[in-house]
Design a protein around this motif. Sequence first.
Motif, PDB file in Angstrom:
ATOM      1  N   ILE A   4     -10.297   1.910  -6.844  1.00 57.35           N
ATOM      2  CA  ILE A   4      -9.495   0.742  -6.475  1.00 57.35           C
ATOM      3  C   ILE A   4     -10.165  -0.515  -7.004  1.00 57.35           C
ATOM      4  O   ILE A   4     -11.340  -0.777  -6.716  1.00 57.35           O
ATOM      5  CB  ILE A   4      -9.323   0.658  -4.944  1.00 57.35           C
ATOM      6  N   VAL A   5      -9.417  -1.288  -7.790  1.00 55.35           N
ATOM      7  CA  VAL A   5      -9.906  -2.553  -8.338  1.00 55.35           C
ATOM      8  C   VAL A   5      -9.445  -3.670  -7.414  1.00 55.35           C
ATOM      9  O   VAL A   5      -8.264  -4.001  -7.369  1.00 55.35           O
ATOM     10  CB  VAL A   5      -9.375  -2.781  -9.762  1.00 55.35           C
ATOM     11  N   GLY A   6     -10.380  -4.226  -6.631  1.00 56.34           N
ATOM     12  CA  GLY A   6     -10.039  -5.263  -5.675  1.00 56.34           C
ATOM     13  C   GLY A   6      -9.850  -4.683  -4.292  1.00 56.34           C
ATOM     14  O   GLY A   6      -8.873  -3.968  -4.056  1.00 56.34           O
ATOM     15  N   MET A   7     -10.787  -4.963  -3.397  1.00 61.00           N
ATOM     16  CA  MET A   7     -10.727  -4.346  -2.064  1.00 61.00           C
ATOM     17  C   MET A   7     -10.441  -5.406  -1.009  1.00 61.00           C
ATOM     18  O   MET A   7     -11.231  -5.680  -0.108  1.00 61.00           O
ATOM     19  CB  MET A   7     -12.031  -3.620  -1.772  1.00 61.00           C
TER      20      MET A   7
ATOM     21  N   LEU B 265      -4.621   8.043 -14.748  1.00 58.07           N
ATOM     22  CA  LEU B 265      -3.387   7.360 -14.351  1.00 58.07           C
ATOM     23  C   LEU B 265      -3.721   5.949 -13.909  1.00 58.07           C
ATOM     24  O   LEU B 265      -4.561   5.748 -13.024  1.00 58.07           O
ATOM     25  CB  LEU B 265      -2.709   8.112 -13.203  1.00 58.07           C
ATOM     26  N   LEU B 266      -3.064   4.953 -14.516  1.00 61.21           N
ATOM     27  CA  LEU B 266      -3.204   3.561 -14.099  1.00 61.21           C
ATOM     28  C   LEU B 266      -2.027   3.187 -13.212  1.00 61.21           C
ATOM     29  O   LEU B 266      -0.872   3.430 -13.566  1.00 61.21           O
ATOM     30  CB  LEU B 266      -3.236   2.634 -15.311  1.00 61.21           C
ATOM     31  N   VAL B 267      -2.323   2.586 -12.055  1.00 65.03           N
ATOM     32  CA  VAL B 267      -1.287   2.100 -11.137  1.00 65.03           C
ATOM     33  C   VAL B 267      -1.532   0.616 -10.899  1.00 65.03           C
ATOM     34  O   VAL B 267      -2.649   0.213 -10.556  1.00 65.03           O
ATOM     35  CB  VAL B 267      -1.329   2.859  -9.794  1.00 65.03           C
ATOM     36  N   ASN B 268      -0.496  -0.209 -11.082  1.00 66.47           N
ATOM     37  CA  ASN B 268      -0.655  -1.649 -10.878  1.00 66.47           C
ATOM     38  C   ASN B 268       0.392  -2.155  -9.895  1.00 66.47           C
ATOM     39  O   ASN B 268       1.592  -2.101 -10.162  1.00 66.47           O
ATOM     40  CB  ASN B 268      -0.536  -2.406 -12.196  1.00 66.47           C
ATOM     41  N   VAL B 269      -0.082  -2.662  -8.736  1.00 64.96           N
ATOM     42  CA  VAL B 269       0.799  -3.288  -7.743  1.00 64.96           C
ATOM     43  C   VAL B 269       0.352  -4.717  -7.450  1.00 64.96           C
ATOM     44  O   VAL B 269       0.768  -5.313  -6.466  1.00 64.96           O
ATOM     45  CB  VAL B 269       0.840  -2.474  -6.425  1.00 64.96           C
ATOM     46  N   ALA B 270      -0.498  -5.282  -8.315  1.00 64.28           N
ATOM     47  CA  ALA B 270      -1.073  -6.603  -8.068  1.00 64.28           C
ATOM     48  C   ALA B 270      -0.304  -7.683  -8.826  1.00 64.28           C
ATOM     49  O   ALA B 270       0.648  -8.267  -8.308  1.00 64.28           O
ATOM     50  CB  ALA B 270      -2.551  -6.594  -8.452  1.00 64.28           C
ATOM     51  N   ARG B 271      -0.691  -7.946 -10.059  1.00 68.23           N
ATOM     52  CA  ARG B 271      -0.020  -8.890 -10.946  1.00 68.23           C
ATOM     53  C   ARG B 271      -0.054  -8.325 -12.362  1.00 68.23           C
ATOM     54  O   ARG B 271      -1.058  -7.763 -12.798  1.00 68.23           O
ATOM     55  CB  ARG B 271      -0.711 -10.256 -10.930  1.00 68.23           C
TER      56      ARG B 271
ATOM     57  N   VAL C  95      -4.878  -1.011  -9.499  1.00 66.33           N
ATOM     58  CA  VAL C  95      -5.143  -2.449  -9.611  1.00 66.33           C
ATOM     59  C   VAL C  95      -4.542  -3.130  -8.390  1.00 66.33           C
ATOM     60  O   VAL C  95      -3.324  -3.148  -8.206  1.00 66.33           O
ATOM     61  CB  VAL C  95      -4.547  -3.030 -10.903  1.00 66.33           C
ATOM     62  N   ALA C  96      -5.414  -3.699  -7.547  1.00 69.25           N
ATOM     63  CA  ALA C  96      -4.970  -4.372  -6.322  1.00 69.25           C
ATOM     64  C   ALA C  96      -5.689  -5.703  -6.146  1.00 69.25           C
ATOM     65  O   ALA C  96      -5.779  -6.225  -5.040  1.00 69.25           O
ATOM     66  CB  ALA C  96      -5.212  -3.480  -5.106  1.00 69.25           C
ATOM     67  N   ALA C  97      -6.192  -6.270  -7.240  1.00 64.28           N
ATOM     68  CA  ALA C  97      -6.994  -7.490  -7.181  1.00 64.28           C
ATOM     69  C   ALA C  97      -6.111  -8.731  -7.136  1.00 64.28           C
ATOM     70  O   ALA C  97      -4.979  -8.725  -7.628  1.00 64.28           O
ATOM     71  CB  ALA C  97      -7.914  -7.556  -8.397  1.00 64.28           C
ATOM     72  N   ARG C  98      -6.643  -9.793  -6.576  1.00 67.28           N
ATOM     73  CA  ARG C  98      -5.964 -11.086  -6.624  1.00 67.28           C
ATOM     74  C   ARG C  98      -6.106 -11.660  -8.026  1.00 67.28           C
ATOM     75  O   ARG C  98      -7.178 -11.597  -8.625  1.00 67.28           O
ATOM     76  CB  ARG C  98      -6.571 -12.046  -5.594  1.00 67.28           C
ATOM     77  N   ALA C  99      -5.034 -12.212  -8.566  1.00 66.98           N
ATOM     78  CA  ALA C  99      -5.031 -12.693  -9.948  1.00 66.98           C
ATOM     79  C   ALA C  99      -5.351 -14.178 -10.019  1.00 66.98           C
ATOM     80  O   ALA C  99      -4.912 -14.970  -9.190  1.00 66.98           O
ATOM     81  CB  ALA C  99      -3.671 -12.436 -10.588  1.00 66.98           C
ATOM     82  N   ASP C 100      -6.132 -14.542 -11.024  1.00 63.39           N
ATOM     83  CA  ASP C 100      -6.314 -15.935 -11.418  1.00 63.39           C
ATOM     84  C   ASP C 100      -6.678 -15.935 -12.898  1.00 63.39           C
ATOM     85  O   ASP C 100      -6.756 -14.885 -13.530  1.00 63.39           O
ATOM     86  CB  ASP C 100      -7.364 -16.650 -10.551  1.00 63.39           C
ATOM     87  N   GLU C 101      -6.905 -17.112 -13.455  1.00 61.83           N
ATOM     88  CA  GLU C 101      -7.156 -17.176 -14.899  1.00 61.83           C
ATOM     89  C   GLU C 101      -8.461 -16.505 -15.294  1.00 61.83           C
ATOM     90  O   GLU C 101      -8.636 -16.119 -16.451  1.00 61.83           O
ATOM     91  CB  GLU C 101      -7.140 -18.633 -15.367  1.00 61.83           C
ATOM     92  N   SER C 102      -9.382 -16.337 -14.353  1.00 61.56           N
ATOM     93  CA  SER C 102     -10.673 -15.733 -14.685  1.00 61.56           C
ATOM     94  C   SER C 102     -10.578 -14.232 -14.929  1.00 61.56           C
ATOM     95  O   SER C 102     -11.450 -13.647 -15.583  1.00 61.56           O
ATOM     96  CB  SER C 102     -11.698 -16.006 -13.580  1.00 61.56           C
ATOM     97  N   ASN C 103      -9.527 -13.578 -14.422  1.00 61.47           N
ATOM     98  CA  ASN C 103      -9.443 -12.127 -14.591  1.00 61.47           C
ATOM     99  C   ASN C 103      -8.188 -11.680 -15.340  1.00 61.47           C
ATOM    100  O   ASN C 103      -7.797 -10.521 -15.282  1.00 61.47           O
ATOM    101  CB  ASN C 103      -9.545 -11.402 -13.244  1.00 61.47           C
ATOM    102  N   ARG C 104      -7.574 -12.593 -16.070  1.00 62.36           N
ATOM    103  CA  ARG C 104      -6.416 -12.234 -16.895  1.00 62.36           C
ATOM    104  C   ARG C 104      -6.822 -11.164 -17.912  1.00 62.36           C
ATOM    105  O   ARG C 104      -7.823 -11.303 -18.609  1.00 62.36           O
ATOM    106  CB  ARG C 104      -5.864 -13.468 -17.615  1.00 62.36           C
ATOM    107  N   GLY C 105      -6.051 -10.090 -18.011  1.00 64.54           N
ATOM    108  CA  GLY C 105      -6.328  -9.033 -18.968  1.00 64.54           C
ATOM    109  C   GLY C 105      -7.568  -8.215 -18.669  1.00 64.54           C
ATOM    110  O   GLY C 105      -8.111  -7.553 -19.555  1.00 64.54           O
TER     111      GLY C 105
ATOM    112  N   ALA D  47       0.835  -1.207   0.000  1.00 66.13           N
ATOM    113  CA  ALA D  47       0.000   0.000   0.000  1.00 66.13           C
ATOM    114  C   ALA D  47       0.868   1.255   0.000  1.00 66.13           C
ATOM    115  O   ALA D  47       0.589   2.220  -0.726  1.00 66.13           O
ATOM    116  CB  ALA D  47      -0.931  -0.009   1.204  1.00 66.13           C
ATOM    117  N   ASP D  48       1.930   1.266   0.795  1.00 63.96           N
ATOM    118  CA  ASP D  48       2.855   2.408   0.801  1.00 63.96           C
ATOM    119  C   ASP D  48       3.438   2.617  -0.596  1.00 63.96           C
ATOM    120  O   ASP D  48       3.540   3.749  -1.080  1.00 63.96           O
ATOM    121  CB  ASP D  48       4.008   2.165   1.785  1.00 63.96           C
ATOM    122  N   HIS D  49       3.818   1.522  -1.225  1.00 67.95           N
ATOM    123  CA  HIS D  49       4.431   1.621  -2.558  1.00 67.95           C
ATOM    124  C   HIS D  49       3.424   2.144  -3.577  1.00 67.95           C
ATOM    125  O   HIS D  49       3.777   2.965  -4.444  1.00 67.95           O
ATOM    126  CB  HIS D  49       4.970   0.264  -2.987  1.00 67.95           C
ATOM    127  N   ALA D  50       2.188   1.685  -3.467  1.00 64.61           N
ATOM    128  CA  ALA D  50       1.146   2.159  -4.386  1.00 64.61           C
ATOM    129  C   ALA D  50       0.953   3.663  -4.270  1.00 64.61           C
ATOM    130  O   ALA D  50       0.883   4.384  -5.275  1.00 64.61           O
ATOM    131  CB  ALA D  50      -0.167   1.430  -4.106  1.00 64.61           C
TER     132      ALA D  50
END
Length: 309
Positions: A144-147, A221-227, A196-206, A100-103
Amino acid sequence: MTRPVLLVGQALLAPVVPLLAQDYDVMALWEEPDAAALARVDAVIWAGEFVLERALIDAMPRLSLIACFTVGYDGVDLALARERGIAVTHAGDANAQDVADHAIGLMIAHRRWIVGGDRHVRSGQWTMAAKTRTRSMGGAKLGIVGMGSIGIAVAERAQVMRMQVSWWGPREKPRLPWPRVASLDALARESDILLVAARADESNRGMISAAVLDALGPEGLLVNVARGQLVDEAALIAALTSGRLGGAAIDVYDPEPTDPARWADVPNVVLTPHIGGATHEAVAHMAQMLLANLTAHFAGQPLISPVRG
């Protein structure tokens, strides 16, 4: 008494081997153990972003635990583990606060032109003729995508910074104080910054597609710290290059490590090498979680941080 046998999966986990060797017999996958050695393995220590192949699981008939050193476990086939009766653990929310600090740091670095300003000074372009204007964090609309743990930690920080927080995820969380938007596209349209902070799996690729990036728009601005796999990276680069997206601040890529040539001419982007959760404190906490899960498993006690597939 016979000690349990552990297989450590990736060379990046080599620093934990001496720690594990105090109580377990440890072998390293990168040293290419033979079939007889693999047949003795009771537990695998794994970095969860890497795919754990079915063939390797098949080679370990005694395997009863997959212990992910990391918080993420997207490389583990949970259905297969459940079918084989293999428990899966991970590091819980051990590094959520640091990610979260890095984001927040990425947001500030891009929005307040900190990286660009550093380059500007070093290149001798700074003159007193004009001053570059940046954008305030206060009042900015953060979507925030993924809470989960990381999303909540970022929202708490953003609220203190006077940002306007909303979010989207596939499931309602009625106890959260921030409003959930009806769809990902709607969240992107309503946001100045999309995290983007969501947990990744094959259902949400891309899931962060060209359409989502267009909805975020030329000021967004897009920020991605998830996958990295959560973002259509080719679409992101195209949107940045064409100016359809205002900027990006990225800590994760698909694949990793990313090819530097891929980003050489991409404008308005701040890049870091997947270090969001890589603090000394977080890694120490992850090691403690790993040891606690191993101890509980081999003592027949409830796991500390099980993955429930």
